[in-house]
Design a protein around this motif. Structure first.
Motif, PDB file in Angstrom:
ATOM      1  N   ARG A 293      50.340 -26.154   4.651  1.00  0.00           N
ATOM      2  CA  ARG A 293      51.543 -25.218   4.827  1.00  0.00           C
ATOM      3  C   ARG A 293      52.103 -25.388   6.297  1.00  0.00           C
ATOM      4  NH1 ARG A 293      49.862 -20.810   3.514  1.00  0.00           N
ATOM      5  NH2 ARG A 293      49.793 -21.331   1.278  1.00  0.00           N
ATOM      6  N   ALA A 294      51.247 -25.135   7.266  1.00  0.00           N
ATOM      7  CA  ALA A 294      51.349 -25.269   8.596  1.00  0.00           C
ATOM      8  C   ALA A 294      51.926 -26.683   8.914  1.00  0.00           C
ATOM      9  CB  ALA A 294      50.093 -24.926   9.367  1.00  0.00           C
ATOM     10  N   PHE A 295      51.439 -27.752   8.564  1.00  0.00           N
ATOM     11  CA  PHE A 295      52.141 -28.928   8.876  1.00  0.00           C
ATOM     12  C   PHE A 295      53.411 -29.085   8.338  1.00  0.00           C
ATOM     13  CE2 PHE A 295      47.468 -30.440   9.667  1.00  0.00           C
ATOM     14  CZ  PHE A 295      47.876 -31.440  10.689  1.00  0.00           C
ATOM     15  N   VAL A 296      53.697 -28.761   6.823  1.00  0.00           N
ATOM     16  CA  VAL A 296      54.911 -28.828   6.193  1.00  0.00           C
ATOM     17  C   VAL A 296      55.978 -27.979   7.222  1.00  0.00           C
ATOM     18  CG1 VAL A 296      56.100 -28.339   4.261  1.00  0.00           C
ATOM     19  CG2 VAL A 296      54.106 -29.297   3.951  1.00  0.00           C
ATOM     20  N   ASP A 297      55.524 -26.865   7.624  1.00  0.00           N
ATOM     21  CA  ASP A 297      56.487 -25.914   8.372  1.00  0.00           C
ATOM     22  C   ASP A 297      56.864 -26.576   9.688  1.00  0.00           C
ATOM     23  OD1 ASP A 297      56.338 -24.089   6.201  1.00  0.00           O
ATOM     24  OD2 ASP A 297      54.735 -22.689   7.137  1.00  0.00           O
ATOM     25  N   SER A 298      56.108 -27.558  10.142  1.00  0.00           N
ATOM     26  CA  SER A 298      56.476 -28.001  11.637  1.00  0.00           C
ATOM     27  C   SER A 298      57.118 -29.210  11.187  1.00  0.00           C
ATOM     28  CB  SER A 298      55.434 -28.477  12.086  1.00  0.00           C
ATOM     29  OG  SER A 298      54.553 -29.377  11.313  1.00  0.00           O
ATOM     30  N   GLY A 299      57.540 -29.654  10.252  1.00  0.00           N
ATOM     31  CA  GLY A 299      58.443 -30.733   9.602  1.00  0.00           C
ATOM     32  C   GLY A 299      57.384 -32.113   9.462  1.00  0.00           C
ATOM     33  N   THR A 300      56.358 -31.966   9.104  1.00  0.00           N
ATOM     34  CA  THR A 300      55.459 -33.062   8.927  1.00  0.00           C
ATOM     35  C   THR A 300      55.036 -33.223   7.537  1.00  0.00           C
ATOM     36  OG1 THR A 300      54.192 -32.983  11.101  1.00  0.00           O
ATOM     37  CG2 THR A 300      53.356 -34.245   9.560  1.00  0.00           C
ATOM     38  N   HIS A 301      55.403 -34.231   6.912  1.00  0.00           N
ATOM     39  CA  HIS A 301      54.923 -34.708   5.443  1.00  0.00           C
ATOM     40  C   HIS A 301      53.522 -34.544   5.318  1.00  0.00           C
ATOM     41  CE1 HIS A 301      55.072 -35.798   1.311  1.00  0.00           C
ATOM     42  NE2 HIS A 301      55.172 -36.952   1.611  1.00  0.00           N
ATOM     43  N   ALA A 302      52.896 -33.606   4.470  1.00  0.00           N
ATOM     44  CA  ALA A 302      51.519 -33.478   4.177  1.00  0.00           C
ATOM     45  C   ALA A 302      51.352 -32.976   2.879  1.00  0.00           C
ATOM     46  CB  ALA A 302      50.936 -32.541   5.129  1.00  0.00           C
ATOM     47  N   GLU A 303      50.118 -33.464   2.265  1.00  0.00           N
ATOM     48  CA  GLU A 303      49.868 -32.900   1.098  1.00  0.00           C
ATOM     49  C   GLU A 303      48.331 -32.611   1.005  1.00  0.00           C
ATOM     50  OE1 GLU A 303      51.297 -33.183  -2.087  1.00  0.00           O
ATOM     51  OE2 GLU A 303      52.826 -34.545  -1.963  1.00  0.00           O
ATOM     52  N   THR A 304      47.818 -31.848   0.008  1.00  0.00           N
ATOM     53  CA  THR A 304      46.448 -31.588  -0.158  1.00  0.00           C
ATOM     54  C   THR A 304      45.808 -32.015  -1.341  1.00  0.00           C
ATOM     55  OG1 THR A 304      46.895 -29.444  -1.436  1.00  0.00           O
ATOM     56  CG2 THR A 304      46.454 -29.523   1.084  1.00  0.00           C
ATOM     57  N   VAL A 305      44.472 -32.598  -1.072  1.00  0.00           N
ATOM     58  CA  VAL A 305      43.573 -32.888  -2.323  1.00  0.00           C
ATOM     59  C   VAL A 305      42.523 -31.963  -2.534  1.00  0.00           C
ATOM     60  CG1 VAL A 305      42.380 -34.705  -3.011  1.00  0.00           C
ATOM     61  CG2 VAL A 305      44.106 -35.213  -2.216  1.00  0.00           C
TER      62      VAL A 305
END
Length: 698
Positions: A293-305
Motif C-alpha cells: 500500500r505504501a508503494f502504491v500510494d507513492s505512485g509505484t506499481h506494486a503487487e503482493t504474493v
C-alpha cells in the motif's frame, strides 16, 4: 534409529557403474552443463563408488541444482534389476513443477509424474516428483503405494529441511527393502543448516561437493551484488525469539509502522532508479500488505504474493513480474525457496532475521544471471538492537563488523577483508559490561586474573575472597546511567560462566560448567553439549532425574549420548532447545528460562546451605543476601545466581578451580625453590670467590 542408516553395502565396482544405464549416461544432455555442474555429478558418482549412499551437495541459489540432479539420476546405477525408479521430494508446489520440467528436459525418454494432493503418480512412472506433505504425513496411505524395492535413488530438494519428521517417515519407508540393498539418498541445498539447529547428520553421511556464493560470483556464474545499508531507528530489542529467529508476530508489530514502511519506499525511489524487477521481503501478510500500500500510494506499481493468493492470480502476477511490467513485488515467505526469476535486479530486505539460512535464501533471489543484467542491488535494512550481532546483515554474513555501513559497495570488494563466512561471536561489538565479562574470561583462561581484577574494580565491582572460577561478583554502587535490574541480569549471566552472547542464543538458563561443556536443567532432565575434539564437532548428552522411593533419595540416570552433532556451540544449543520444546511440557520450559521471575528472588535457605556444603565462596553476609528484598539494597545474590553457582560447582567448575589453585601454589613453591637455590648458589659463589681471593692474596 532409521532403518535406512543400518543399510550398508560394499563400494560399487567399475562394472556396476558401467552397467545397464551406460547407454543413458552416454546420451547427450538437453542442456549443456557448466563445468562445476559436471564436476558435481562426477564427484557424486565417485562417492557412490566408494560406498557413500547418503550424499549432500551445497551450492548457492542460482547455481542450477535442479539441472544437476536431473542429469545425475539417469547415471545412477540400479542396485537390483527391478530397482530403476527415482523419487524426488520437495516441500512446495513451485519446486515440484520446476523439478518435473527440468527432468523431462534433461531426459525426454523418462516418464515423469507428480504425486501431490489430487495428482497421483502412476506405478509405471520412471521418476516420481512427490510432495513431502502428501507422502510424509503421519499414517499416509499414499506412501504405501511406493514399493521401496523398485527405487534406486531418492533426491531431496532444499535438503536443509530433511531432519523434519515428515522426511524421516519417507526415508524410513524406503529403508525397508526386502533385499537389504541400499539406495542413494542425495540432497541439495544452498544452506545445509536448519533454522532450529537440528543436525542433518542422521540423513547425510558426507557433503560430496560444495561452492560458496562468493566463489560463484567471482567465477561469473552468479550475478554480482551491490549492497547499500540503510539504518533505521526502529528498535528490535523487545522482540523475543522463536526457533532461532525473531518471533514473527512480535517482529511484525515492531517493524510494520508508517515511518519504517515509508523509509523502505523512499530508499527504493532514491537507490533503485533504473532497476527493472524489485522483490521486497516482508515479515507477515499484514506487513506485506502495508508495504504494498505504501508503494502504491507513492505512485509505484506494486503487487503482493501471499500464501492466500489464488493460484491463477499468483501465476499472472509472477508472469508480469518476469516480463518487467510489474516493477515491485512484495511477498512474505513465498519467494525464499525455489523461485526462478533471473530478471530480479533489486532485493529489499525489509524483513529482519537472525537466521543466516533465511538471509542467504532471500538475497539469493537476485543472484541468477540474466541477459542485460549487470548486477543486483541489495538494500539491507538494519534496525536498532542492543546487540548488533543478533540481526544477520550483509556485513555479518561477510565476516565484517556488524557496525559496518555499506554504500553501493561491491560484495566481493567488501568481502576481501572478511575473515570468514559468518561473524564470530567474540568479534561483535559488546557493551562495556559485556567487554568486562569477556576480558575477565580471557584473563582467567591465561591464568593471569590480575588485569581482569583491576578492570572490575575500576567499574565498581568488588570481589570477595578471591577471583573464583564461579565468576561471581558483588556490585558496590550501580554506575551512573545503568539500570540496577539490568545490572543484576548481567551478574546472573556472569555467574553462569557464559559469554554475553549465550543469552542471545537461547531463552533458557544455560550454564558453562567447563571450558568446552555447557548444560541446561529442565527438570527432570539435564542436557549437556560438549566439544568432541576428535571429531571437531559439538555433541550432546542427557541425564534424567529419578526418585528412589525405597531409600527416599533422588538420583540421576547415567549420562546418555544424544544422536546429534553440530559445527558450532550456537547450532548445538539451538538443536537442544528444539528437542526440549518438543519433549518437555510448557510450564517446565517457562521455569527454565534465564529471565524467569523466580530467578530474581532472594536465595532460599536450602540453596545457601548447599553452596556452603559445596564450599562455594559467598559474597559478604549471605544471610543478609537472603533477607534483601529490593534491588537497591543488600547484596546481589539472587535465587537464579545461586542456582548457577550450585550447578557449576556440582558439575566440575569448583574442582577445576581447586586444581588451578593447587597448580598455582605448586608453581609458587617451585619459584620459591628456584629463588632459594639461586640465593644458595650466589652465597656459595661469593664464599668461593672470597676463598679464592684470600688464596691469591700476596
Amino acid at each position: 534409529m532409521r532403518v535406512l542408516t543400518l543399510l550398508r553395502a560394499p563400494a560399487l565396482s567399475v562394472e556396476m557403474l558401467a552397467g545397464p544405464t551406460a547407454a543413458a549416461a552416454a546420451a547427450p544432455a538437453a542442456l549443456e552443463l557448466r563445468p562445476y555442474q559436471q564436476a558435481c555429478i562426477e564427484q557424486s558418482l565417485a562417492a557412490l563408488g566408494r560406498g557413500v549412499w547418503r550424499q549432500a551437495v551445497s551450492l548457492p541459489v542460482g547455481s542450477g541444482k535442479t539441472v544437476i540432479f536431473s542429469n545425475l539420476i539417469q547415471r545412477v546405477p540400479a542396485p537390483a534389476a527391478e530397482a530403476t525408479k527415482t523419487l524426488v521430494i520437495a516441500h512446495r508446489e513451485e519446486l515440484l513443477e520446476q523439478a518435473a520440467r527440468q527432468i523431462k528436459r534433461a531426459s525426454p525418454h523418462l516418464e515423469v509424474h507428480i504425486d501431490q494432493a489430487r495428482r497421483v503418480a502412476s506405478p509405471a512412472a520412471d521418476v516420481v516428483v512427490a510432495s513431502v506433505a502428501t507422502l510424509g504425513r503421519a499414517g499416509s496411505a499414499r506412501l504405501l503405494r511406493h514399493d521401496p524395492a523398485r527405487y534406486k535413488c531418492i533426491v531431496i530438494d532444499e535438503a536443509h529441511h530433511a531432519a523434519a519428521e515428515s522426511y524421516e517417515r519417507i526415508l524410513d519407508h524406503f529403508g525397508r527393502r526386502a533385499d537389504e540393498q541400499p539406495l542413494l539418498v542425495w540432497g541439495c541445498s544452498a544452506t545445509l543448516r536448519r533454522h532450529d539447529g537440528l543436525a542433518l547428520s542422521e540423513v547425510f553421511d558426507e557433503i560430496v561437493f560444495q561452492k560458496s556464493f562468493l566463489e560463484m560470483i567471482h567465477e561469473k556464474w552468479l550475478s554480482g551484488l551491490r549492497v547499500t545499508t540503510v539504518r533505521t531507528s526502529c528498535s528490535l530489542s523487545g522482540v523475543p525469539t522463536q526457533a532461532g529467529d525473531f518471533a514473527p508476530s512480535h517482529l511484525s508489530r515492531a517493524v510494520n509502522t508508517k515511518e519504517r514502511n515509508g523509509a523502505v519506499v523512499r530508499a527504493h525511489a532514491a537507490l533503485a532508479a533504473g532497476r527493472r524487477c524489485t522483490v521486497v521481503f516482508a515479515v507477515d501478510m499484514a506487513h506485506a500488505k502495508s508495504l504494498c500500500r505504501a508503494f502504491v500510494d507513492s505512485g509505484t506499481h506494486a503487487e503482493t504474493v501471499l500464501s492466500t493468493t489464488r493460484t491463477a492470480d499468483r501465476e499472472r502476477i509472477l508472469d508480469e513480474f518476469r516480463a518487467g511490467r510489474l516493477p515491485v513485488l512484495v511477498n512474505c515467505g513465498i519467494l525464499t525457496e525455489g523461485t526462478d526469476i533471473p530478471t530480479i535486479d533489486c532485493v529489499i530486505m525489509a524483513r529482519p532475521t537472525r537466521s543466516t539460512v533465511l538471509f542467504q535464501q532471500m538475497i539469493g533471489r537476485g543472484m541468477r544471471l540474466s541477459p542485460g543484467k549487470k548486477n543486483c542491488l541489495v538494500i539491507d535494512f538494519v534496525d536498532s538492537f542492543k546487540r548488533a550481532a543478533s540481526q544477520i546483515t550483509i556485513p555479518t554474513l561477510l565476516g565484517l563488523s556488524p557496525s559496518t555501513v555499506l554504500a553501493n559497495a561491491d560484495v566481493l570488494s567488501a568481502a576481501s577483508g572478511a575473515t570468514g563466512a559468518t561473524v564470530p561471536v567474540d568479534e561483535c561489538e559488546p557493551s562495556p559490561q559485556q567487554k568486562l565479562v569477556r576480558s575477565f574470561e580471557r584473563h582467567l583462561a591465561s591464568l593471569d586474573p590480575s588485569g581482569a581484577m583491576d578492570a572490575l574494580k575500576q567499574l565498581g565491582f568488588k570481589a570477595h575472597v578471591h577471583l573464583n572460577p564461579l565468576r561471581f561478583f558483588e556490585l558496590g554502587e550501580c554506575p551512573d546511567g545503568l539500570n540496577p535490574a539490568a545490572y543484576c541480569r548481567q551478574l546472573d549471566c556472569a555467574s553462569s560462566g557464559a559469554t554475553w552472547k549465550l543469552r542471545e542464543i537461547s531463552r533458557y538458563a544455560w550454564v558453562c560448567v567447563a571450558p568446552d561443556r555447557y548444560m541446561v536443567c529442565v527438570p527432570p532432565k539435564e542436557v549437556h553439549v560438549f566439544f568432541n575434539a576428535d571429531a571437531g564437532k559439538w555433541n550432546g548428552a542427557m541425564r534424567v532425574g529419578r526418585r528412589d522411593r525405597r531409600e527416599s533419595k533422588n538420583y540421576t540416570t547415567r549420562e546418555r549420548k544424544l544422536d546429534m552433532q553440530a559445527d558450532s556451540l550456537q547450532q548445538a544449543i539451538q538443536g537442544v532447545d528444539t528437542l526440549l520444546q518438543r519433549e518437555m511440557p510448557w510450564p517446565a520450559l517457562q521455569l527454565a528460562r534465564w529471565n524467569a521471575p523466580w530467578r530474581s528472588q532472594p536465595p532460599t535457605p536450602a540453596q545457601l546451605k548447599l553452596l556452603r556444603r559445596l564450599e562455594v565462596p559467598l559474597p559478604g553476609n549471605a544471610d543478609e543476601c537472603a533477607a534483601a528484598r529490593s534491588l537497591g539494597t543488600g547484596q546481589r545474590l539472587t535465587r537464579g545466581i545461586a542456582a548457577n553457582l550450585a550447578t557449576r560447582a556440582k558439575n566440575g567448575s569448583l574442582r577445576a578451580w581447586k586444581d588451578y589453585d593447587a597448580a598455582k601454589a605448586q608453581a609458587m613453591r617451585d619459584e620459591d625453590g628456584r629463588l632459594a637455590e639461586a640465593v644458595r648458589n650466589a652465597a656459595w659463589l661469593g664464599s668461593a670467590r672470597d676463598a679464592l681471593d684470600s688464596e691469591n692474596a700476596p
